[in-house]
Scaffold this motif. Structure first.
Motif, PDB file in Angstrom:
ATOM      1  N   UNK A 160       0.929  -1.142  -0.002  1.00  0.00           N
ATOM      2  CA  UNK A 160       0.042   0.140  -0.157  1.00  0.00           C
ATOM      3  C   UNK A 160       1.041   1.282   0.055  1.00  0.00           C
ATOM      4  N   UNK A 161       1.798   1.370   0.689  1.00  0.00           N
ATOM      5  CA  UNK A 161       2.665   2.356   0.879  1.00  0.00           C
ATOM      6  C   UNK A 161       3.403   2.561  -0.483  1.00  0.00           C
ATOM      7  N   UNK A 162       3.947   1.650  -1.067  1.00  0.00           N
ATOM      8  CA  UNK A 162       4.524   1.697  -2.322  1.00  0.00           C
ATOM      9  C   UNK A 162       3.583   2.267  -3.607  1.00  0.00           C
ATOM     10  N   UNK A 163       2.180   1.849  -3.427  1.00  0.00           N
ATOM     11  CA  UNK A 163       1.124   2.345  -4.402  1.00  0.00           C
ATOM     12  C   UNK A 163       1.059   3.718  -3.884  1.00  0.00           C
ATOM     13  N   UNK A 179      -5.057   9.117  -9.358  1.00  0.00           N
ATOM     14  CA  UNK A 179      -6.323   8.833  -8.653  1.00  0.00           C
ATOM     15  C   UNK A 179      -6.553   7.453  -8.532  1.00  0.00           C
ATOM     16  N   UNK A 180      -6.470   6.742  -9.652  1.00  0.00           N
ATOM     17  CA  UNK A 180      -6.788   5.454  -9.737  1.00  0.00           C
ATOM     18  C   UNK A 180      -5.828   4.484  -8.651  1.00  0.00           C
ATOM     19  N   UNK A 181      -4.426   4.858  -8.827  1.00  0.00           N
ATOM     20  CA  UNK A 181      -3.582   4.207  -8.160  1.00  0.00           C
ATOM     21  C   UNK A 181      -3.699   4.448  -6.493  1.00  0.00           C
ATOM     22  N   UNK A 182      -3.925   5.659  -6.215  1.00  0.00           N
ATOM     23  CA  UNK A 182      -4.295   6.041  -4.884  1.00  0.00           C
ATOM     24  C   UNK A 182      -5.526   5.298  -4.398  1.00  0.00           C
ATOM     25  N   UNK A 183      -6.552   5.163  -5.108  1.00  0.00           N
ATOM     26  CA  UNK A 183      -7.476   4.410  -4.632  1.00  0.00           C
ATOM     27  C   UNK A 183      -7.410   3.034  -4.426  1.00  0.00           C
ATOM     28  N   UNK A 200      -4.734   9.664   0.659  1.00  0.00           N
ATOM     29  CA  UNK A 200      -5.640  10.770   0.843  1.00  0.00           C
ATOM     30  C   UNK A 200      -5.136  11.924   0.386  1.00  0.00           C
ATOM     31  N   UNK A 201      -3.953  12.297   0.497  1.00  0.00           N
ATOM     32  CA  UNK A 201      -3.465  13.583  -0.089  1.00  0.00           C
ATOM     33  C   UNK A 201      -3.563  13.522  -1.446  1.00  0.00           C
TER      34      UNK A 201
END
Length: 233
Positions: A160-163, A179-183, A200-201
């Protein structure tokens, strides 16, 4: 997981003020598990109260940006990829001149040891450093590709942190893809974690990010990659 440990997990997540009493009722082996669980669930203060393990303690201190305490716990710890990554992260938080070399060294050591978790953590840190240095985002994307390859080879979901860091890099090139990757990062992240706050940022939710960071005791350095890169002189 024992029933008591399961109850503690819920308390750590939802009612941290009740966690200490539940922890005291656990067996010694479950107490050791609980310290790691508290860190994963974004309660580094509980981790510090519950363990003497230097690697866990260093990781908890670094969540809070308390670098001197982290380095103190790492002093005398046998050399390993895990300790090298934590030391590199501490030097990064200090903005020490040797932080970049330390992160690359941790990356090489993780490859030698075959420690996939340490390798993912190391490439994530290297990519953060590249973004903060104002390097073209493509450099960070190439670095993070190694971590994505690790996930592919091990059959595990991408970290998750890498993403989240990947999303921060993509945001400089393609906001929709970011935005897709952050989701994805948000869906895989734990509450109050660096991954969740950074995701979230990227998604443009600074108030929720701030709330997560506050309850997770996170230092601002964890989302510094969202700052504008320096302008080349």
């Amino acid at each position: 997981m024992s029933d008591l440990l399961a109850a503690l997990s819920e308390a750590i997540d939802q009612h941290p003020e009740q966690a200490q009493a539940l922890w005291e009722a656990l067996s010694p082996s479950d107490q050791r598990q609980a310290a790691a669980l508290a860190l994963r669930l974004g309660r580094p203060g509980l981790t510090l109260a519950w363990t003497t393990d230097p690697l866990l303690r260093a990781a908890a201190w670094l969540r809070r940006g308390e670098v001197a305490a982290a380095l103190n716990d790492l002093r005398g710890v046998p050399s390993s990829a895990r300790s090298a990554v934590l030391t590199a992260r501490a030097l990064h938080q200090l903005a020490a001149p040797e932080a970049g070399a330390a992160a690359q060294s941790a990356r090489r050591l993780a490859r030698v040891e075959g420690d996939s978790g340490a390798l993912v953590a190391a490439v994530t840190l290297v990519a953060e450093q590249e973004l903060l240095a104002g390097t073209a985002p493509y450099a960070a994307l190439r670095t993070l590709a190694e971590g994505l390859k690790v996930a592919e080879l091990t059959g595990q979901p991408a970290d998750a942190h890498l993403l989240a860091v990947l999303a921060a890099a993509q945001a400089r090139l393609n906001p929709r893809k970011a935005a897709q990757t952050a989701g994805k990062a948000l869906a895989r992240s734990e509450a109050r974690s660096p991954a969740r706050v950074l995701a979230l940022q990227v998604l443009g939710q600074p108030e929720e990010a701030a709330a997560q960071a506050r309850t997770g005791e996170l230092a601002p350095v964890w989302w510094a990659v969202m700052s504008p890169p320096p302008v080349p002189s």
